[in-house]
Enzyme design. Structure first.
Site, short mmCIF file in Angstrom:
data_model
loop_
_atom_site.label_atom_id
_atom_site.label_comp_id
_atom_site.label_asym_id
_atom_site.label_seq_id
_atom_site.Cartn_x
_atom_site.Cartn_y
_atom_site.Cartn_z
N SER A 271 -3.47 -4.73 1.17
CA SER A 271 -4.38 -3.83 1.86
C SER A 271 -5.74 -3.79 1.16
CB SER A 271 -3.73 -2.44 1.97
OG SER A 271 -4.34 -1.66 2.96
N ASP B 31 -0.09 -4.30 13.08
CA ASP B 31 -0.47 -3.47 11.93
C ASP B 31 -1.40 -2.35 12.41
OD1 ASP B 31 -1.64 -2.40 9.57
OD2 ASP B 31 -1.29 -4.28 8.51
N HIS C 270 2.28 -2.22 8.78
CA HIS C 270 1.43 -2.34 7.60
C HIS C 270 2.30 -2.52 6.37
CE1 HIS C 270 -2.31 -2.13 5.45
NE2 HIS C 270 -1.82 -1.22 4.64
#
Length: 323
Positions: free
Chosen positions: A143, A269, A298
């Site tokens: 991320s 996501d 995610h």
């Protein structure tokens, strides 16, 4: 060229983006990873904490992997522990890096960390390279940490020759597009969770920096963009939140990457949108490998067994790209 046909297939409830995301972040458990903390002083006098894990092999390894976490994460997040566990089983030492203020100890300065911070990353990677203990260095980012890693690779400033490959998962390569996605009503739980954590950190820093951070300003922080406008941007040299999103995003630098680099972003996501899926850049690159399975949420690439698809895929990528 390097658009990768994914072999990942989600089953049952794990086809649902929210179930796979929340299960992976809040329910999944990873045990048995021993970490030893090293505190590193940065050039500006602040510090970061690195949590080291060492290979289970009896022989001294020549390989090390540096892991970088996501927004408001740390080296003890499940996705960090699982990646570390798989790597040390396969002959890698692991340095799990906590960004400034994320290790459980408040950092010393007004500034902290952000999605495009590469100076700290560059310093740590160079420091480990200069120890001359490892012939091969591998980089892994999730991320926010993935975006910073891609930006680091694209900037091409002093990357040590020992760095062999990079793998990233759930990367918001376009920060503005990611924020727009998070602002959808269905994603309220994620943005609310981030906002609660970030507001809490702001309150703590208010005690140290009353001339820069006030309760009046704190009261105006209602959204993630508000936080970036009143803290992230001014603390790190940006004009405002939009300037930060533009300059900290890795998307524009992706064509500059010259190291084997994997981006694994699920199509469902909830954190990603638009240029977070850089198909054109990957198509025209020899080094950027983009894999976009239909499911995974995610960082929720669940598969039966001890490790997730994303973790095994990362290990395989590192092994494939080792000269």
């Amino acid at each position: 060229m390097p658009l990768v046909m994914s072999e990942f297939r989600a089953n049952g409830l794990f086809k649902n983006t929210h179930f796979s995301t929340i299960y992976s972040a809040k329910i999944r458990q990873v045990k048995g990873v021993h970490q030893e903390r090293e505190r590193v002083t940065l050039p500006d006098g602040d510090f970061v904490d690195i949590d080291w894990s060492y290979t289970l092999s009896r022989k001294r390894t020549q390989k090390v992997a540096l892991l970088f976490h996501g927004l408001e994460g740390n080296a003890q997040r499940t996705y960090m522990l699982a990646m570390a566990k798989l790597l040390i089983r396969n002959g890698y030492d692991v340095a799990a890096v906590n960004f400034r203020g994320c290790s459980g100890s408040d950092n010393l300065l007004y500034r902290s960390y952000h999605s495009g911070e590469t100076d700290d990353m560059r310093f740590i990677i160079q420091m480990i390279a200069e120890k001359d203990l490892y012939n091969e260095i591998f980089l892994y980012g999730v991320s926010l940490g993935g975006n910073a890693l891609l930006k680091y690779a694209g900037e091409k400033k002093g990357i040590p020759s020992q760095v062999k490959a990079i793998a990233t998962v759930g990367v918001p390569a376009d920060l503005k597009a990611s924020l727009e996605q998070l602002n959808y009503s269905e994603n309220w739980v994620y943005r609310t969770s981030f906002l609660v954590d970030l507001r809490g950190k702001y309150r703590k820093k208010m005690v140290k920096y009353p001339e820069l951070m006030t309760s009046e300003v704190y009261a105006t922080i209602k959204t993630l963009k508000d936080f970036d406008d009143v803290y992230t941007a001014p603390a790190h040299g940006f004009k405002n939140a939009l300037d930060y999103y533009e300059k900290a995003s890795s998307f524009e630098l992706l064509p500059e990457i010259e190291l084997p680099t994997l981006i694994l972003n699920a199509k469902n996501d909830s954190f990603l949108h638009g240029d977070c899926y850089p198909y054109e850049h990957a198509t025209s690159s020899n080094d950027l490998f983009l894999e976009t399975p239909d499911h995974g949420g995610h960082v929720g690439f669940y598969k039966r067994g001890e490790f997730y698809y994303s973790e095994q895929r990362t290990l395989d990528f590192f092994e494939e790209k080792t000269p």
